[in-house]
Write a protein that holds these residues in place. Sequence first.
Motif, short mmCIF file in Angstrom:
data_model
loop_
_atom_site.label_atom_id
_atom_site.label_comp_id
_atom_site.label_asym_id
_atom_site.label_seq_id
_atom_site.Cartn_x
_atom_site.Cartn_y
_atom_site.Cartn_z
N SER A 22 174.02 -76.07 37.52
CA SER A 22 174.79 -74.91 37.93
C SER A 22 175.84 -74.45 37.21
O SER A 22 176.73 -75.61 36.63
N ASP A 23 176.29 -73.32 36.56
CA ASP A 23 177.33 -72.86 35.95
C ASP A 23 178.04 -71.75 36.67
O ASP A 23 178.96 -70.99 35.93
N ARG A 24 177.65 -71.90 38.04
CA ARG A 24 178.58 -70.51 38.69
C ARG A 24 179.90 -71.04 38.98
O ARG A 24 180.24 -72.13 39.51
N GLU A 25 180.65 -69.88 39.21
CA GLU A 25 182.22 -70.31 39.39
C GLU A 25 182.18 -70.65 40.90
O GLU A 25 181.43 -70.23 41.81
N GLY A 26 182.90 -71.48 41.07
CA GLY A 26 183.24 -72.35 42.41
C GLY A 26 182.11 -72.98 42.98
O GLY A 26 182.09 -73.57 43.98
N ALA A 84 167.09 -89.31 25.43
CA ALA A 84 166.81 -89.70 26.87
C ALA A 84 165.62 -90.04 26.99
O ALA A 84 164.47 -89.60 26.38
N ASP A 85 165.43 -91.42 27.71
CA ASP A 85 163.91 -91.71 28.28
C ASP A 85 163.58 -91.41 29.46
O ASP A 85 162.60 -91.30 29.83
N ALA A 86 164.65 -90.68 30.16
CA ALA A 86 164.38 -89.89 31.48
C ALA A 86 165.43 -89.02 31.73
O ALA A 86 166.54 -88.96 31.13
N TYR A 87 165.02 -88.21 32.74
CA TYR A 87 166.01 -87.02 33.05
C TYR A 87 166.15 -87.02 34.80
O TYR A 87 165.35 -87.07 35.48
N VAL A 88 167.32 -86.94 35.08
CA VAL A 88 167.51 -86.26 36.49
C VAL A 88 168.26 -84.96 36.40
O VAL A 88 169.14 -84.72 35.73
N VAL A 89 167.63 -83.85 37.05
CA VAL A 89 168.06 -82.34 36.93
C VAL A 89 168.56 -82.33 38.41
O VAL A 89 168.17 -82.52 39.58
N LEU A 90 170.05 -81.86 38.34
CA LEU A 90 170.87 -81.54 39.66
C LEU A 90 170.92 -80.07 39.81
O LEU A 90 171.56 -79.48 38.83
N THR A 91 170.24 -79.65 40.94
CA THR A 91 170.00 -78.28 40.75
C THR A 91 170.33 -77.55 42.31
O THR A 91 169.80 -78.19 43.20
N PRO A 92 171.08 -76.40 42.18
CA PRO A 92 171.13 -75.83 43.42
C PRO A 92 169.83 -74.78 43.65
O PRO A 92 169.22 -74.70 42.75
N SER A 97 164.95 -70.14 43.93
CA SER A 97 164.75 -70.54 42.71
C SER A 97 165.95 -71.58 42.09
O SER A 97 166.78 -71.51 42.83
N PHE A 98 165.96 -71.62 40.87
CA PHE A 98 166.77 -72.42 39.94
C PHE A 98 167.54 -71.48 39.29
O PHE A 98 167.24 -70.53 38.90
N PRO A 99 168.78 -71.96 38.74
CA PRO A 99 169.86 -71.07 37.92
C PRO A 99 169.09 -70.52 36.64
O PRO A 99 168.24 -71.62 35.93
N ALA A 100 169.54 -69.67 36.29
CA ALA A 100 168.99 -69.17 34.87
C ALA A 100 169.50 -70.15 33.53
O ALA A 100 168.69 -70.02 32.86
N SER A 101 170.70 -70.63 34.07
CA SER A 101 171.20 -71.56 32.87
C SER A 101 170.18 -72.72 32.63
O SER A 101 170.09 -73.16 31.45
N LEU A 102 169.55 -73.11 33.70
CA LEU A 102 168.50 -74.39 33.68
C LEU A 102 167.55 -73.99 32.85
O LEU A 102 166.88 -74.60 31.79
N LYS A 103 166.92 -72.59 33.12
CA LYS A 103 165.75 -72.28 32.38
C LYS A 103 165.93 -71.95 31.12
O LYS A 103 165.19 -72.07 30.20
N ILE A 126 169.50 -74.22 54.23
CA ILE A 126 168.72 -75.09 55.23
C ILE A 126 167.54 -75.70 54.34
O ILE A 126 167.17 -76.72 54.84
N SER A 127 167.23 -75.21 53.28
CA SER A 127 165.94 -75.78 52.41
C SER A 127 166.26 -76.85 51.43
O SER A 127 165.55 -77.71 51.07
N GLY A 128 167.69 -76.88 51.12
CA GLY A 128 168.21 -78.06 50.43
C GLY A 128 167.66 -78.12 49.07
O GLY A 128 168.04 -78.86 48.51
N GLY A 129 167.47 -76.59 48.60
CA GLY A 129 167.07 -76.68 47.26
C GLY A 129 165.59 -76.98 47.07
O GLY A 129 165.05 -77.19 45.57
N ILE A 130 164.97 -77.24 48.02
CA ILE A 130 163.35 -77.70 47.57
C ILE A 130 162.41 -76.81 46.97
O ILE A 130 161.54 -77.15 46.11
N ARG A 131 162.66 -75.34 47.15
CA ARG A 131 161.95 -74.36 46.67
C ARG A 131 162.18 -74.48 45.10
O ARG A 131 161.36 -73.93 44.36
N ALA A 132 163.55 -74.76 44.79
CA ALA A 132 163.84 -74.57 43.31
C ALA A 132 163.10 -75.68 42.64
O ALA A 132 162.63 -75.63 41.63
#
Length: 202
Positions: A22-26, A84-92, A97-103, A126-132
Amino acid sequence: MDITNSAAQAAAPLTLALVVASDREGRFAPVVADWFRTRVAERSDFDLTVLDLAEITLPTSLSYDPDPGVRAELARVTPVLEAADAYVVLTPEYNHSFPASLKNLIDRHYTEWRAKPVGFVSYGGISGGIRAVEQLRQVYAEMHAVTVRDGVVLPNAHGLFDEGGTFKDPTGPENGAKLMLDQLAWWGRALKDAKSVRPYAA
């Protein structure tokens, strides 16, 4: 075969890159990221690096001949992904969907993700981001990355933390983080070992 060298490599921590999408303000991402970093810090099998997309300036227009400013930003970003040998993506989740910054980050890199595992920490309403996350699994498959099954899903995330940024009930998220990190450790080690014997051919 050098048995001593192989044993040392097996014992060495994997490099884990945490991509804060996320790069969203706030944004709420720093609260979740700080919590996740404490989970990784308790383990000896990972060395963590953080790539926060709010601190990176990359235009959405892609070019095969980027200007010097873009090249300078990529010089900060690309080596982190490559190492990196592995990644974790932390996304809202934004609009299912997921942020344009990540795409934008993903589209600017290809071989860096290849034959490496990716896990997800998601948050939202309510979805907790699972659709992203489900959309990201398709994108990372195109990158020849391996996404692990388990992750951390935080529905209505703001209400899960107190004013100090501490989970009110950490049991579920901590269990999810452990499962995901265990899977990333297995896949990260297995893929790294496999590539040392036979380079991945896309």
